[in-house]
Design a protein around this motif. Structure first.
Motif, PDB file in Angstrom:
ATOM      1  N   HIS A 134       5.397  63.011 -31.000  1.00 34.79           N
ATOM      2  CA  HIS A 134       4.830  62.007 -31.897  1.00 34.79           C
ATOM      3  C   HIS A 134       3.458  61.617 -31.364  1.00 34.79           C
ATOM      4  O   HIS A 134       3.301  61.356 -30.174  1.00 34.79           O
ATOM      5  CB  HIS A 134       5.706  60.751 -31.946  1.00 34.79           C
ATOM      6  CG  HIS A 134       7.144  61.030 -32.231  1.00 34.79           C
ATOM      7  ND1 HIS A 134       7.648  61.112 -33.501  1.00 34.79           N
ATOM      8  CD2 HIS A 134       8.187  61.265 -31.397  1.00 34.79           C
ATOM      9  CE1 HIS A 134       8.953  61.375 -33.439  1.00 34.79           C
ATOM     10  NE2 HIS A 134       9.297  61.465 -32.171  1.00 34.79           N
ATOM     11  N   GLN A 135       2.476  61.542 -32.241  1.00 35.78           N
ATOM     12  CA  GLN A 135       1.132  61.105 -31.874  1.00 35.78           C
ATOM     13  C   GLN A 135       0.939  59.695 -32.404  1.00 35.78           C
ATOM     14  O   GLN A 135       0.955  59.474 -33.611  1.00 35.78           O
ATOM     15  CB  GLN A 135       0.078  62.052 -32.469  1.00 35.78           C
ATOM     16  CG  GLN A 135      -1.331  61.727 -32.058  1.00 35.78           C
ATOM     17  CD  GLN A 135      -1.621  62.110 -30.618  1.00 35.78           C
ATOM     18  OE1 GLN A 135      -1.226  63.168 -30.160  1.00 35.78           O
ATOM     19  NE2 GLN A 135      -2.325  61.244 -29.921  1.00 35.78           N
ATOM     20  N   VAL A 136       0.805  58.727 -31.504  1.00 37.16           N
ATOM     21  CA  VAL A 136       0.583  57.341 -31.891  1.00 37.16           C
ATOM     22  C   VAL A 136      -0.702  56.892 -31.210  1.00 37.16           C
ATOM     23  O   VAL A 136      -0.738  56.758 -29.991  1.00 37.16           O
ATOM     24  CB  VAL A 136       1.759  56.434 -31.458  1.00 37.16           C
ATOM     25  CG1 VAL A 136       1.524  55.013 -31.930  1.00 37.16           C
ATOM     26  CG2 VAL A 136       3.076  56.970 -31.971  1.00 37.16           C
ATOM     27  N   SER A 137      -1.745  56.699 -32.004  1.00 29.34           N
ATOM     28  CA  SER A 137      -3.086  56.406 -31.464  1.00 29.34           C
ATOM     29  C   SER A 137      -3.471  57.516 -30.498  1.00 29.34           C
ATOM     30  O   SER A 137      -3.453  58.671 -30.862  1.00 29.34           O
ATOM     31  CB  SER A 137      -3.117  55.035 -30.807  1.00 29.34           C
ATOM     32  OG  SER A 137      -2.719  54.037 -31.715  1.00 29.34           O
ATOM     33  N   GLU A 182       6.946  50.919 -33.025  1.00 28.46           N
ATOM     34  CA  GLU A 182       6.261  51.338 -34.254  1.00 28.46           C
ATOM     35  C   GLU A 182       6.903  52.590 -34.853  1.00 28.46           C
ATOM     36  O   GLU A 182       7.031  52.709 -36.066  1.00 28.46           O
ATOM     37  CB  GLU A 182       4.791  51.644 -33.973  1.00 28.46           C
ATOM     38  CG  GLU A 182       3.918  50.457 -33.694  1.00 28.46           C
ATOM     39  CD  GLU A 182       2.486  50.861 -33.361  1.00 28.46           C
ATOM     40  OE1 GLU A 182       2.041  51.947 -33.809  1.00 28.46           O
ATOM     41  OE2 GLU A 182       1.819  50.102 -32.637  1.00 28.46           O
ATOM     42  N   LEU A 183       7.299  53.527 -33.982  1.00 29.32           N
ATOM     43  CA  LEU A 183       7.883  54.791 -34.458  1.00 29.32           C
ATOM     44  C   LEU A 183       9.306  54.633 -34.972  1.00 29.32           C
ATOM     45  O   LEU A 183       9.673  55.198 -35.990  1.00 29.32           O
ATOM     46  CB  LEU A 183       7.884  55.831 -33.329  1.00 29.32           C
ATOM     47  CG  LEU A 183       6.562  56.459 -32.956  1.00 29.32           C
ATOM     48  CD1 LEU A 183       6.714  57.287 -31.690  1.00 29.32           C
ATOM     49  CD2 LEU A 183       6.064  57.327 -34.097  1.00 29.32           C
ATOM     50  N   SER A 230       5.911  49.195 -27.127  1.00 29.81           N
ATOM     51  CA  SER A 230       5.397  48.773 -28.434  1.00 29.81           C
ATOM     52  C   SER A 230       5.175  49.957 -29.364  1.00 29.81           C
ATOM     53  O   SER A 230       5.493  49.890 -30.556  1.00 29.81           O
ATOM     54  CB  SER A 230       4.074  48.027 -28.257  1.00 29.81           C
ATOM     55  OG  SER A 230       4.260  46.861 -27.521  1.00 29.81           O
ATOM     56  N   LYS A 231       4.640  51.051 -28.831  1.00 31.61           N
ATOM     57  CA  LYS A 231       4.398  52.245 -29.646  1.00 31.61           C
ATOM     58  C   LYS A 231       5.716  52.853 -30.129  1.00 31.61           C
ATOM     59  O   LYS A 231       5.813  53.330 -31.261  1.00 31.61           O
ATOM     60  CB  LYS A 231       3.603  53.295 -28.872  1.00 31.61           C
ATOM     61  CG  LYS A 231       2.222  52.847 -28.454  1.00 31.61           C
ATOM     62  CD  LYS A 231       1.328  52.548 -29.630  1.00 31.61           C
ATOM     63  CE  LYS A 231      -0.055  52.169 -29.154  1.00 31.61           C
ATOM     64  NZ  LYS A 231      -0.926  51.715 -30.200  1.00 31.61           N
ATOM     65  N   ASN A 247       2.823  48.719 -23.503  1.00 34.26           N
ATOM     66  CA  ASN A 247       2.232  49.427 -24.632  1.00 34.26           C
ATOM     67  C   ASN A 247       3.137  50.568 -25.096  1.00 34.26           C
ATOM     68  O   ASN A 247       3.294  50.796 -26.295  1.00 34.26           O
ATOM     69  CB  ASN A 247       0.842  49.934 -24.261  1.00 34.26           C
ATOM     70  CG  ASN A 247       0.164  50.643 -25.405  1.00 34.26           C
ATOM     71  OD1 ASN A 247       0.117  50.152 -26.526  1.00 34.26           O
ATOM     72  ND2 ASN A 247      -0.366  51.821 -25.126  1.00 34.26           N
ATOM     73  N   TRP A 248       3.732  51.292 -24.150  1.00 34.05           N
ATOM     74  CA  TRP A 248       4.642  52.386 -24.511  1.00 34.05           C
ATOM     75  C   TRP A 248       5.815  51.869 -25.336  1.00 34.05           C
ATOM     76  O   TRP A 248       6.181  52.455 -26.353  1.00 34.05           O
ATOM     77  CB  TRP A 248       5.164  53.093 -23.274  1.00 34.05           C
ATOM     78  CG  TRP A 248       4.141  53.760 -22.431  1.00 34.05           C
ATOM     79  CD1 TRP A 248       2.860  54.089 -22.762  1.00 34.05           C
ATOM     80  CD2 TRP A 248       4.306  54.184 -21.075  1.00 34.05           C
ATOM     81  NE1 TRP A 248       2.226  54.695 -21.701  1.00 34.05           N
ATOM     82  CE2 TRP A 248       3.088  54.770 -20.661  1.00 34.05           C
ATOM     83  CE3 TRP A 248       5.353  54.127 -20.177  1.00 34.05           C
ATOM     84  CZ2 TRP A 248       2.899  55.292 -19.389  1.00 34.05           C
ATOM     85  CZ3 TRP A 248       5.173  54.638 -18.904  1.00 34.05           C
ATOM     86  CH2 TRP A 248       3.960  55.219 -18.523  1.00 34.05           C
ATOM     87  N   LEU A 251      -1.773  58.197 -27.715  1.00 29.21           N
ATOM     88  CA  LEU A 251      -0.593  58.439 -26.878  1.00 29.21           C
ATOM     89  C   LEU A 251       0.338  59.459 -27.533  1.00 29.21           C
ATOM     90  O   LEU A 251       0.657  59.343 -28.721  1.00 29.21           O
ATOM     91  CB  LEU A 251       0.152  57.118 -26.667  1.00 29.21           C
ATOM     92  CG  LEU A 251       1.404  57.143 -25.819  1.00 29.21           C
ATOM     93  CD1 LEU A 251       1.067  57.531 -24.376  1.00 29.21           C
ATOM     94  CD2 LEU A 251       2.084  55.791 -25.842  1.00 29.21           C
TER      95      LEU A 251
END
Length: 110
Positions: free
Chosen positions: A23-26, A75-76, A71-72, A68-69, A28
């Motif tokens: 998965h590409q989130v921003s 989002e997923l 949080s990402k 941050n991880w 990361l």
């Protein structure tokens, strides 16, 4: 080959995980998949695991980076996992996996 691709290949072909996805989130890349067996005695069967690839030679981790991880992943998946796994990749392509828990975790009795 990206770090996430190396981790995906390792999980699929050496560790026999299924449904391994990058998965590409921003900026990361996060890898998810299902291990063939529970990774811990308190896990559910067929539980999706979240893996963060990181190069061994990169800077030290910070608490804000780890937050941050989580949080990402929220989002997923729509849910904060109780733990994630960090995949540390060495220059020789060796990969070592470590759990990072979301908060304080009671130790398991062996």
């Amino acid at each position: 080959m990206s770090l996430a691709s190396k981790v995906k290949t390792n999980l699929q072909y050496q560790n026999l995980w299924t449904n391994v996805t990058i998965h590409q989130v921003s900026d990361l890349e996060i890898v998810s998949g299902i291990p063939p067996n529970k990774l811990s005695s308190v896990d559910e069967e067929n539980q999706v695991e979240w893996i963060i690839p990181k190069m061994f030679s990169q800077d030290k981790l910070s608490v804000s980076e780890i937050q941050n991880w989580f949080s990402k992943i929220l989002e997923l998946s729509g849910d904060i996992p109780r733990r994630i796994t960090i995949a540390i990749i060495n220059d020789d392509s060796t990969i070592v996996y470590y759990f990072i828990h979301n908060g304080i975790t009671k130790p398991n009795q062996n």
